[in-house]
Design a protein around this motif. Structure first.
Motif, PDB file in Angstrom:
ATOM      1  N   SER A  59       0.613  -1.333  -0.102  1.00 59.81           N
ATOM      2  CA  SER A  59      -0.017  -0.067  -0.127  1.00 59.81           C
ATOM      3  C   SER A  59       0.843   1.187   0.114  1.00 59.81           C
ATOM      4  CB  SER A  59      -1.123   0.019   1.338  1.00 59.81           C
ATOM      5  OG  SER A  59      -0.210  -0.027   2.351  1.00 59.81           O
ATOM      6  N   ASP A  60       2.117   1.318   0.629  1.00 62.50           N
ATOM      7  CA  ASP A  60       2.915   2.328   0.504  1.00 62.50           C
ATOM      8  C   ASP A  60       3.519   2.668  -0.750  1.00 62.50           C
ATOM      9  OD1 ASP A  60       2.401   2.825   3.216  1.00 62.50           O
ATOM     10  OD2 ASP A  60       4.566   1.501   3.806  1.00 62.50           O
ATOM     11  N   ALA A  61       3.800   1.574  -1.600  1.00 60.22           N
ATOM     12  CA  ALA A  61       3.963   1.882  -2.897  1.00 60.22           C
ATOM     13  C   ALA A  61       3.025   2.546  -3.708  1.00 60.22           C
ATOM     14  CB  ALA A  61       4.719   0.541  -3.511  1.00 60.22           C
ATOM     15  N   ALA A  62       1.764   1.920  -3.635  1.00 63.66           N
ATOM     16  CA  ALA A  62       0.607   2.738  -4.265  1.00 63.66           C
ATOM     17  C   ALA A  62       0.368   4.150  -3.894  1.00 63.66           C
ATOM     18  CB  ALA A  62      -0.624   1.654  -3.929  1.00 63.66           C
ATOM     19  N   VAL A  63       0.470   4.399  -2.367  1.00 64.95           N
ATOM     20  CA  VAL A  63       0.592   5.651  -2.187  1.00 64.95           C
ATOM     21  C   VAL A  63       1.310   6.603  -2.942  1.00 64.95           C
ATOM     22  CG1 VAL A  63       0.450   7.403  -0.438  1.00 64.95           C
ATOM     23  CG2 VAL A  63      -0.820   5.156  -0.151  1.00 64.95           C
ATOM     24  N   ALA A  84       2.922   6.103  -5.700  1.00 65.33           N
ATOM     25  CA  ALA A  84       2.945   6.175  -6.977  1.00 65.33           C
ATOM     26  C   ALA A  84       1.629   7.145  -7.519  1.00 65.33           C
ATOM     27  CB  ALA A  84       2.653   4.806  -7.554  1.00 65.33           C
ATOM     28  N   LEU A  85       0.499   7.190  -6.546  1.00 68.36           N
ATOM     29  CA  LEU A  85      -0.539   8.165  -6.559  1.00 68.36           C
ATOM     30  C   LEU A  85      -0.029   9.365  -6.548  1.00 68.36           C
ATOM     31  CD1 LEU A  85      -3.635   8.555  -7.136  1.00 68.36           C
ATOM     32  CD2 LEU A  85      -3.716   8.233  -4.673  1.00 68.36           C
ATOM     33  N   ARG A  86       0.648   9.707  -5.423  1.00 66.91           N
ATOM     34  CA  ARG A  86       1.385  11.029  -5.235  1.00 66.91           C
ATOM     35  C   ARG A  86       2.058  11.589  -6.378  1.00 66.91           C
ATOM     36  NH1 ARG A  86       3.626  10.827   0.984  1.00 66.91           N
ATOM     37  NH2 ARG A  86       1.481  10.984   2.007  1.00 66.91           N
ATOM     38  N   ALA A  87       2.846  10.806  -6.867  1.00 66.73           N
ATOM     39  CA  ALA A  87       3.637  10.900  -8.224  1.00 66.73           C
ATOM     40  C   ALA A  87       2.895  11.556  -9.582  1.00 66.73           C
ATOM     41  CB  ALA A  87       4.627   9.913  -8.297  1.00 66.73           C
ATOM     42  N   VAL A  88       1.870  10.606  -9.498  1.00 70.51           N
ATOM     43  CA  VAL A  88       0.994  10.853 -10.748  1.00 70.51           C
ATOM     44  C   VAL A  88       0.206  12.350 -10.402  1.00 70.51           C
ATOM     45  CG1 VAL A  88      -1.173  10.222 -11.755  1.00 70.51           C
ATOM     46  CG2 VAL A  88       0.579   8.731 -11.425  1.00 70.51           C
ATOM     47  N   LEU A  89      -0.301  12.464  -9.092  1.00 66.60           N
ATOM     48  CA  LEU A  89      -0.992  13.807  -8.789  1.00 66.60           C
ATOM     49  C   LEU A  89      -0.001  14.729  -8.971  1.00 66.60           C
ATOM     50  CD1 LEU A  89      -3.276  12.779  -5.763  1.00 66.60           C
ATOM     51  CD2 LEU A  89      -3.652  13.589  -8.248  1.00 66.60           C
ATOM     52  N   ALA A  90       1.419  14.659  -8.482  1.00 66.65           N
ATOM     53  CA  ALA A  90       2.154  15.717  -8.604  1.00 66.65           C
ATOM     54  C   ALA A  90       2.538  16.136 -10.045  1.00 66.65           C
ATOM     55  CB  ALA A  90       3.765  15.260  -7.876  1.00 66.65           C
ATOM     56  N   ALA A  91       2.672  15.222 -10.931  1.00 66.62           N
ATOM     57  CA  ALA A  91       3.058  15.452 -12.469  1.00 66.62           C
ATOM     58  C   ALA A  91       1.980  16.055 -13.271  1.00 66.62           C
ATOM     59  CB  ALA A  91       3.133  14.069 -13.012  1.00 66.62           C
ATOM     60  N   ILE A  92       0.461  15.753 -12.650  1.00 64.36           N
ATOM     61  CA  ILE A  92      -0.584  16.440 -13.238  1.00 64.36           C
ATOM     62  C   ILE A  92      -0.699  17.966 -12.708  1.00 64.36           C
ATOM     63  CG2 ILE A  92      -3.104  16.591 -13.001  1.00 64.36           C
ATOM     64  CD1 ILE A  92      -3.216  13.592 -12.771  1.00 64.36           C
TER      65      ILE A  92
END
Length: 93
Positions: free
Chosen positions: A9-13, A15-23
């Motif tokens: 779950s830490d890796a998923a969070v 990855a989600l943070r990285a995607v949101l930061a890129a957006i």
């Protein structure tokens, strides 16, 4: 013995943070580019209006022609009641 979860779950969070930061970064860069484009367009519109105004003023000056200027010379003399000015009494205008 405990089993490790197959999905971390830490890796998923992360990855989600990285995607949101890129957006968010892409949206910010897009906003800056859009603002630069709008300001450039506004500057072009203002420059165009200035050129049109200068051209209209030039045409107005050419069509109107030169005004007749009053080239009379006034002469001031000392009189018995102070200074007097000899010249035409018609107002300029």
């Amino acid at each position: 013995m405990t089993q490790q979860p197959a999905f971390n779950s830490d890796a998923a969070v992360q990855a989600l943070r990285a995607v949101l930061a890129a957006i968010i970064a892409a949206a910010f860069i897009g906003l800056v580019v859009l603002l630069a484009a709008v300001l450039t367009a506004a500057a072009f519109v203002i420059a165009g209006l200035a050129v049109l105004g200068a051209g209209a003023y030039w045409v107005y000056r050419k069509v109107r022609g030169r005004r007749k200027t009053d080239s009379s010379v006034l002469v001031a003399r000392r009189g018995p009641h102070g200074w007097t000015v000899d010249g035409t009494s018609t107002p300029r205008g």
